[in-house]
Design a protein around this motif. Sequence first.
Motif, PDB file in Angstrom:
ATOM      1  N   GLU A  88       0.820  -1.222   0.000  1.00  0.00           N
ATOM      2  CA  GLU A  88       0.000   0.000   0.000  1.00  0.00           C
ATOM      3  C   GLU A  88       0.848   1.263   0.000  1.00  0.00           C
ATOM      4  O   GLU A  88       0.401   2.320  -0.472  1.00  0.00           O
ATOM      5  CB  GLU A  88      -0.932  -0.012   1.209  1.00  0.00           C
ATOM      6  CG  GLU A  88      -1.966   1.092   1.169  1.00  0.00           C
ATOM      7  CD  GLU A  88      -2.979   1.001   2.299  1.00  0.00           C
ATOM      8  OE1 GLU A  88      -4.001   1.710   2.227  1.00  0.00           O
ATOM      9  OE2 GLU A  88      -2.741   0.225   3.248  1.00  0.00           O
ATOM     10  N   GLN A  89       2.071   1.173   0.466  1.00  0.00           N
ATOM     11  CA  GLN A  89       2.943   2.343   0.482  1.00  0.00           C
ATOM     12  C   GLN A  89       3.242   2.858  -0.922  1.00  0.00           C
ATOM     13  O   GLN A  89       3.579   4.025  -1.098  1.00  0.00           O
ATOM     14  CB  GLN A  89       4.249   2.009   1.209  1.00  0.00           C
ATOM     15  CG  GLN A  89       4.077   1.721   2.693  1.00  0.00           C
ATOM     16  CD  GLN A  89       5.374   1.279   3.348  1.00  0.00           C
ATOM     17  OE1 GLN A  89       6.467   1.461   2.803  1.00  0.00           O
ATOM     18  NE2 GLN A  89       5.267   0.696   4.531  1.00  0.00           N
ATOM     19  N   GLY A  90       3.115   2.003  -1.920  1.00  0.00           N
ATOM     20  CA  GLY A  90       3.376   2.421  -3.294  1.00  0.00           C
ATOM     21  C   GLY A  90       2.162   2.922  -4.040  1.00  0.00           C
ATOM     22  O   GLY A  90       2.282   3.366  -5.184  1.00  0.00           O
ATOM     23  N   ARG A  91       1.014   2.899  -3.389  1.00  0.00           N
ATOM     24  CA  ARG A  91      -0.243   3.264  -4.066  1.00  0.00           C
ATOM     25  C   ARG A  91      -0.182   4.634  -4.741  1.00  0.00           C
ATOM     26  O   ARG A  91      -0.650   4.805  -5.872  1.00  0.00           O
ATOM     27  CB  ARG A  91      -1.379   3.228  -3.046  1.00  0.00           C
ATOM     28  CG  ARG A  91      -2.715   3.702  -3.579  1.00  0.00           C
ATOM     29  CD  ARG A  91      -3.752   3.728  -2.475  1.00  0.00           C
ATOM     30  NE  ARG A  91      -4.968   4.395  -2.894  1.00  0.00           N
ATOM     31  CZ  ARG A  91      -6.188   3.894  -2.787  1.00  0.00           C
ATOM     32  NH1 ARG A  91      -6.344   2.697  -2.257  1.00  0.00           N
ATOM     33  NH2 ARG A  91      -7.243   4.557  -3.191  1.00  0.00           N
ATOM     34  N   ALA A  92       0.419   5.603  -4.095  1.00  0.00           N
ATOM     35  CA  ALA A  92       0.459   6.964  -4.636  1.00  0.00           C
ATOM     36  C   ALA A  92       1.297   7.064  -5.907  1.00  0.00           C
ATOM     37  O   ALA A  92       1.167   8.033  -6.672  1.00  0.00           O
ATOM     38  CB  ALA A  92       1.004   7.933  -3.584  1.00  0.00           C
ATOM     39  N   ARG A  93       2.144   6.072  -6.169  1.00  0.00           N
ATOM     40  CA  ARG A  93       2.985   6.101  -7.371  1.00  0.00           C
ATOM     41  C   ARG A  93       2.320   5.450  -8.572  1.00  0.00           C
ATOM     42  O   ARG A  93       2.882   5.434  -9.677  1.00  0.00           O
ATOM     43  CB  ARG A  93       4.334   5.422  -7.076  1.00  0.00           C
ATOM     44  CG  ARG A  93       5.167   6.169  -6.056  1.00  0.00           C
ATOM     45  CD  ARG A  93       6.597   5.648  -5.997  1.00  0.00           C
ATOM     46  NE  ARG A  93       6.677   4.289  -5.473  1.00  0.00           N
ATOM     47  CZ  ARG A  93       6.698   4.004  -4.181  1.00  0.00           C
ATOM     48  NH1 ARG A  93       6.646   4.970  -3.276  1.00  0.00           N
ATOM     49  NH2 ARG A  93       6.797   2.748  -3.767  1.00  0.00           N
ATOM     50  N   ALA A  94       1.120   4.900  -8.379  1.00  0.00           N
ATOM     51  CA  ALA A  94       0.389   4.293  -9.488  1.00  0.00           C
ATOM     52  C   ALA A  94      -0.206   5.360 -10.392  1.00  0.00           C
ATOM     53  O   ALA A  94      -0.502   6.481  -9.954  1.00  0.00           O
ATOM     54  CB  ALA A  94      -0.703   3.391  -8.960  1.00  0.00           C
ATOM     55  N   ASP A  95      -0.400   5.033 -11.649  1.00  0.00           N
ATOM     56  CA  ASP A  95      -1.028   5.967 -12.607  1.00  0.00           C
ATOM     57  C   ASP A  95      -2.529   5.993 -12.453  1.00  0.00           C
ATOM     58  O   ASP A  95      -3.176   6.969 -12.831  1.00  0.00           O
ATOM     59  CB  ASP A  95      -0.665   5.541 -14.034  1.00  0.00           C
ATOM     60  CG  ASP A  95       0.824   5.589 -14.291  1.00  0.00           C
ATOM     61  OD1 ASP A  95       1.375   6.691 -14.363  1.00  0.00           O
ATOM     62  OD2 ASP A  95       1.432   4.507 -14.385  1.00  0.00           O
ATOM     63  N   LEU A  96      -3.082   4.894 -11.925  1.00  0.00           N
ATOM     64  CA  LEU A  96      -4.525   4.778 -11.803  1.00  0.00           C
ATOM     65  C   LEU A  96      -4.836   3.862 -10.633  1.00  0.00           C
ATOM     66  O   LEU A  96      -4.129   2.867 -10.411  1.00  0.00           O
ATOM     67  CB  LEU A  96      -5.107   4.167 -13.093  1.00  0.00           C
ATOM     68  CG  LEU A  96      -6.585   3.779 -13.102  1.00  0.00           C
ATOM     69  CD1 LEU A  96      -7.464   5.038 -13.078  1.00  0.00           C
ATOM     70  CD2 LEU A  96      -6.905   2.930 -14.339  1.00  0.00           C
ATOM     71  N   VAL A  97      -5.857   4.199  -9.857  1.00  0.00           N
ATOM     72  CA  VAL A  97      -6.365   3.315  -8.802  1.00  0.00           C
ATOM     73  C   VAL A  97      -7.728   2.824  -9.239  1.00  0.00           C
ATOM     74  O   VAL A  97      -8.623   3.611  -9.521  1.00  0.00           O
ATOM     75  CB  VAL A  97      -6.450   4.025  -7.448  1.00  0.00           C
ATOM     76  CG1 VAL A  97      -7.078   3.112  -6.394  1.00  0.00           C
ATOM     77  CG2 VAL A  97      -5.072   4.495  -6.987  1.00  0.00           C
ATOM     78  N   LEU A  98      -7.857   1.501  -9.320  1.00  0.00           N
ATOM     79  CA  LEU A  98      -9.101   0.885  -9.779  1.00  0.00           C
ATOM     80  C   LEU A  98      -9.720   0.147  -8.606  1.00  0.00           C
ATOM     81  O   LEU A  98      -9.112  -0.757  -8.039  1.00  0.00           O
ATOM     82  CB  LEU A  98      -8.804  -0.082 -10.919  1.00  0.00           C
ATOM     83  CG  LEU A  98      -9.978  -0.576 -11.769  1.00  0.00           C
ATOM     84  CD1 LEU A  98     -10.583   0.575 -12.547  1.00  0.00           C
ATOM     85  CD2 LEU A  98      -9.503  -1.667 -12.723  1.00  0.00           C
ATOM     86  N   GLY A  99     -10.931   0.567  -8.205  1.00  0.00           N
ATOM     87  CA  GLY A  99     -11.574  -0.032  -7.063  1.00  0.00           C
ATOM     88  C   GLY A  99     -12.841  -0.761  -7.443  1.00  0.00           C
ATOM     89  O   GLY A  99     -13.280  -0.731  -8.568  1.00  0.00           O
TER      90      GLY A  99
END
Length: 215
Positions: free
Chosen positions: A204-215
């Motif tokens: 989860e610490q890397g979540r902010a570095r993703a291009d897109l968050v898909l929920g």
Amino acid sequence: MTIPHLPDPQSDPQLAPLLALLAARAVPGRRFLLGLVGAPGAGKSTVAERLVQSLPGRAVVVPMDGYHLANSELARLGRAGRKGAPDTFDSAGYVALLARLRQHAAGETVYAPQYRRELEEGVAGAIAVAESVELVITEGNYLLLEQDHWGGVRPLLDAVCYIDIEPDLRRRRLLERHMRFGRDEADARAWIESTDEPNARLIEQGRARADLVLG
């Protein structure tokens, strides 16, 4: 290879943001490498398979899990009780594979390993990626991790999507998966608490570095 003729986003509304990302990032003449990252049980494999089905014959899934160290090696290293942690994979080998997939030399088929849950081992050369494949989807836990060799993963990917779901649902999925592959309920719950959840917090610490968050 620009991933032409992407499916209509309305055909699968949940994947619509991901399809839009592919369309926006595609570069003429360049194979697209898409990363799907998320905690254990988030549904990465499911999203990857749906995407492959929407692009028949044009996309291949190459999971990070194929680079699990063999059980015998984990035992030798004293890491068998932490299988799934970052240091229980051949991360350098995984980065080398992504580099080969990025280059896709003319006429070359690249072979990747596949993790077989029924064996709890990786099987070499189980996934063939032909030169003609336009989209390679690689899914796994540590695509956005920056430590050690894992830091070499992100620069090789054109885009990364973080898969996120409600924590209780994710844990239920994990429990069902562990029990389906042979653990009793008590052992499955213990493994989730001791191994899966610490890994999930790291991921989860890397979540902010993703291009897109898909929920």
